[in-house]
Design an enzyme around this catalytic site. Structure first.
Site, PDB file in Angstrom:
ATOM      1  N   SER A 146       0.866  -1.189   0.000  1.00  0.00           N
ATOM      2  CA  SER A 146       0.000   0.000   0.000  1.00  0.00           C
ATOM      3  C   SER A 146       0.894   1.228   0.000  1.00  0.00           C
ATOM      4  O   SER A 146       2.047   1.173   0.445  1.00  0.00           O
ATOM      5  CB  SER A 146      -0.866   0.006   1.268  1.00  0.00           C
ATOM      6  OG  SER A 146      -1.535   1.248   1.412  1.00  0.00           O
ATOM      7  N   TYR A 159      -1.778  -0.418  10.351  1.00  0.00           N
ATOM      8  CA  TYR A 159      -1.864  -0.655   8.909  1.00  0.00           C
ATOM      9  C   TYR A 159      -0.581  -0.212   8.211  1.00  0.00           C
ATOM     10  O   TYR A 159      -0.010  -0.945   7.396  1.00  0.00           O
ATOM     11  CB  TYR A 159      -3.076   0.080   8.334  1.00  0.00           C
ATOM     12  CG  TYR A 159      -3.360  -0.250   6.884  1.00  0.00           C
ATOM     13  CD1 TYR A 159      -3.900  -1.475   6.527  1.00  0.00           C
ATOM     14  CD2 TYR A 159      -3.081   0.675   5.872  1.00  0.00           C
ATOM     15  CE1 TYR A 159      -4.164  -1.783   5.194  1.00  0.00           C
ATOM     16  CE2 TYR A 159      -3.339   0.380   4.545  1.00  0.00           C
ATOM     17  CZ  TYR A 159      -3.888  -0.852   4.209  1.00  0.00           C
ATOM     18  OH  TYR A 159      -4.135  -1.153   2.901  1.00  0.00           O
TER      19      TYR A 159
END
Ligand SMILES: NC(=O)c1ccc[n+]([C@@H]2O[C@H](COP(=O)([O-])OP(=O)(O)OC[C@H]3O[C@@H](n4cnc5c(N)ncnc54)[C@H](O)[C@@H]3O)[C@@H](O)[C@H]2O)c1
Length: 265
Positions: A146, A159
């Protein structure tokens, strides 16, 4: 006439295959000729995904499995290898965002859970599938990292840390597996929508309260997009081509690469 599509005769395993990016990529790899094994912990999403791929003209298998259950991963991968097809292509993509909170109040249990899924689960799937690929001397792996693993976003300690870990895992796995004919790369999507993660992220950032985002969701969406040079979020349809490319012979000299798909953000 001979079928000359790039993945004809190959089998692709896609984790998080019931989700937005997993399903969109499954449709692309199926169009490229690969048989598709979809793995997800959500059986309803898997059934819906199977229905959507019903006319794809390739074999589609669905496998309910939580990637944090390592014994189940071992069993299901073994089942796919023996009863469905040997796995040539792995899209190691299951993941979730976790909580949204500044680091000093971030819930420790959630941090652990995000790591269990996004890092240890992804590692275990990669390790189990790679072991089978090593025996055959062929494999193409793409991990989903990501942009959160390139620049840590606010309120997303777990995350961001998990996706930095995926980039590291990709680089080391690429080195370890290169002698065995296996290439390992990653994609790093930025803001992608429409879909569950975009909606959830906008809502949660608004609720988290920080100097970076407004409390109003419409304004948060604008603020996120204004940080992207192309001034829009990426469409789900803009991910699968990159995965297909990285798995294909067009990327035959590429391994350990982390490809941003981020509108320049
Ligand atoms: N959508 C985005 O904006 C975006 C941006 C960057 C990275 N990503 C990454 O892309 C990947 C896919 O995200 P998405 O947008 O398709 O989200 P999604 O929520 O639509 O799909 C994720 C899928 O993973 C499955 N899953 C979650 N935990 C699991 C587990 N423990 N075992 C098995 N399956 C599990 C879910 O059931 C879901 O079907 C994730 O790794 C995510 O972190 C998404």
């Amino acid at each position: 006439m001979q079928d000359s599509r790039r993945f004809t005769g190959r089998c692709a395993l896609i984790t998080g295959g019931g989700g937005d990016i997993g399903l969109a990529t499954a449709a692309r790899l199926a169009a490229d000729g690969a048989d598709i094994a979809l793995l997800d912990m959500d059986s309803a999403k898997l059934e819906a995904a199977r229905d959507k791929l019903a006319d794809s003209g390739v074999r589609v298998g669905t496998f309910v499995c939580d990637v944090t259950d390592h014994a189940a991963v071992d069993r299901i991968v073994g089942e796919i290898e023996s009863k469905f097809a040997p796995i040539d292509l792995l899209f190691n993509n299951a993941g979730f965002q976790g909580a949204f909170s500044p680091v000093h109040t971030y819930p420790a249990n959630d941090f652990r859970q995000v790591m269990e899924v996004n890092v240890i689960g992804a590692f275990h799937v990669l390790q189990r599938v790679a072991a089978a690929m090593v025996e055959r001397g062929f494999g193409r792996i793409v991990n989903t990292a990501s942009m959160a693993g390139i620049g840590g976003p606010p309120n997303m300690a777990a995350y961001g840390a998990s996706k930095f870990a995926i980039v590291g895992l990709t680089q080391t796995a690429a080195k370890d597996l290169a002698p065995h004919g296996i290439r390992v790369n990653a994609i790093s999507p930025g803001f992608i929508g429409p879909g569950f993660m975009w909606d959830r992220q906008v809502e949660k950032q608004a609720a988290a309260g920080s100097q970076y985002y407004d409390a109003d969701t419409a304004r948060v969406a604008e603020q996120m997009i204004s940080s992207v040079p192309m001034r829009r979020y990426g469409d789900l349809s803009e991910i699968p081509g990159a995965v297909s490319f990285l798995m294909s012979d067009d990327a035959s000299y590429m391994t350990g690469v982390n490809l941003p798909i981020s509108g320049g953000g």
